[in-house]
Design an enzyme around this catalytic site. Structure first.
Site, PDB file in Angstrom:
ATOM      1  NE  ARG A 144      56.293  22.040 -29.310  1.00 59.59           N
ATOM      2  CZ  ARG A 144      57.375  21.989 -30.090  1.00 59.59           C
ATOM      3  NH1 ARG A 144      57.270  21.609 -31.348  1.00 59.59           N
ATOM      4  NH2 ARG A 144      58.560  22.330 -29.620  1.00 59.59           N
ATOM      5  CB  CYS A 159      66.246  21.400 -27.429  1.00 52.12           C
ATOM      6  SG  CYS A 159      64.527  21.117 -27.943  1.00 52.12           S
ATOM      7  CG  HIS A 214      64.593  24.409 -23.349  1.00 52.23           C
ATOM      8  ND1 HIS A 214      65.608  24.782 -24.202  1.00 52.23           N
ATOM      9  CD2 HIS A 214      63.744  23.654 -24.096  1.00 52.23           C
ATOM     10  CE1 HIS A 214      65.387  24.292 -25.402  1.00 52.23           C
ATOM     11  NE2 HIS A 214      64.260  23.594 -25.364  1.00 52.23           N
TER      12      HIS A 214
END
Length: 242
Positions: free
Chosen positions: A129, A94, A195
Site C-alpha cells: 500500500r 481516494c 487525506h
C-alpha cells in the site's frame, strides 16, 4: 446561488467517510462563513437522492465494498452528473476520486463503471500500500501553494487525455503509476488520494472551490494561523527520512 450564499453537499457520509474526510466539509463551510457567506450544508445519505442545485459537492474515501455500493447508487441516481452539467464544483478523495473516473476495480476484483466525470481509470497495485505523508506542487494553473496530505491506498490511477494532474509529488507516491503525479482535475471536477483531512492541511484548496462557486478571482482574507501551523508541521514530517 446568490452573491452571499453557498450550498455545500456532502455525499454519502454513511459509506464514504472512513478516513475523516468529513473534515473537508467542515473546513469549506468554515472558510465560507469567515467570508460572510450564508452556507447551507446538505449531508446526503446513500438512501437519499442527490440534489442537483448544489454549488460544491464533496466525496470522501471508504472501504472497497462501500465504494462499490456508492458507485452503483450514484450511477442510478444521476444527480451528481446533472449537477456537474449545470456547472457545479466537485472535490473527491481516494475512493471518491476513483468513483468519479471511468472505471475502477471493486471489492469483487471486477471492473466497476465509474461516473465518467474525470478521464481516469483506476486499477489495483500489486505491491504494498501507498501509506504516508505526501508533499507536492499543485498544477501551476490553479495558483495554489504546495500540497500536503496523507495517502493510504493501493490504487493505481492512469490519467486520460482530458485529465490534468492535480499535483507533482516531491515526497510520496500519489497516483501510484510511478510518473510522480497525484490526483487529477478537469474544469470544475477534482480528485486526489490525499487525506489529512486535505482541506485542513490546504485551506487554499477550499478557498479555490469557493471562488469557483462564486465566480470571483479573490476572497477577503481569513485567519490562517492554525492551518499554517499544521501545514508546516506536516510538510516537515513529509521531508524527514523514514
Amino acid at each position: 446561488m446568490s452573491d452571499n450564499s453557498l450550498r455545500l453537499v456532502w455525499i454519502y457520509p454513511d459509506l464514504l467517510s472512513t478516513y475523516g474526510d468529513q473534515g473537508n466539509a467542515l473546513v469549506v463551510e468554515r472558510r465560507a462563513r469567515q467570508r460572510g457567506l450564508d452556507v447551507q450544508r446538505v449531508d446526503v445519505r446513500s438512501d437519499q437522492q442527490i440534489p442537483t442545485s448544489g454549488d460544491i459537492y464533496l466525496i470522501g474515501g471508504g472501504e472497497d465494498r462501500p465504494q462499490r455500493l456508492a458507485a452503483e447508487r450514484l450511477r442510478r441516481d444521476g444527480g451528481l452528473n446533472r449537477a456537474v452539467s449545470n456547472g457545479a464544483i466537485v472535490f473527491s478523495v481516494c475512493a471518491g476520486y476513483q468513483i468519479l473516473g471511468r472505471e475502477f476495480i471493486n471489492d469483487l476484483g471486477e471492473r466497476e463503471e465509474g461516473l465518467g466525470l474525470l478521464d481516469v481509470v483506476s486499477t489495483r497495485g500489486e505491491g504494498g500500500r501507498c501509506v504516508g505523508d505526501v508533499l507536492g506542487d499543485i498544477d501551476p494553473q490553479l495558483g495554489l501553494p504546495p500540497l500536503t496530505g496523507f495517502e493510504n491506498h493501493q490504487g493505481v490511477t492512469h490519467l486520460g487525455q482530458t485529465a490534468r494532474p492535480f499535483a507533482k509529488v516531491r515526497f510520496g507516491n500519489g497516483n501510484g503509476v510511478g510518473d510522480g503525479y497525484e490526483g487529477a482535475w478537469n474544469d470544475t471536477v477534482f480528485g486526489t488520494y490525499m487525506h489529512g483531512p486535505v482541506m485542513a492541511r490546504n485551506p487554499h484548496i477550499a478557498d479555490l472551490l469557493i471562488k469557483l462557486a462564486l465566480d470571483v478571482n479573490a476572497l477577503p482574507p481569513a485567519d490562517d494561523r492554525w492551518y499554517e501551523a499544521l501545514r508546516q508541521e506536516r510538510i516537515a514530517a513529509a521531508t524527514q527520512p523514514a
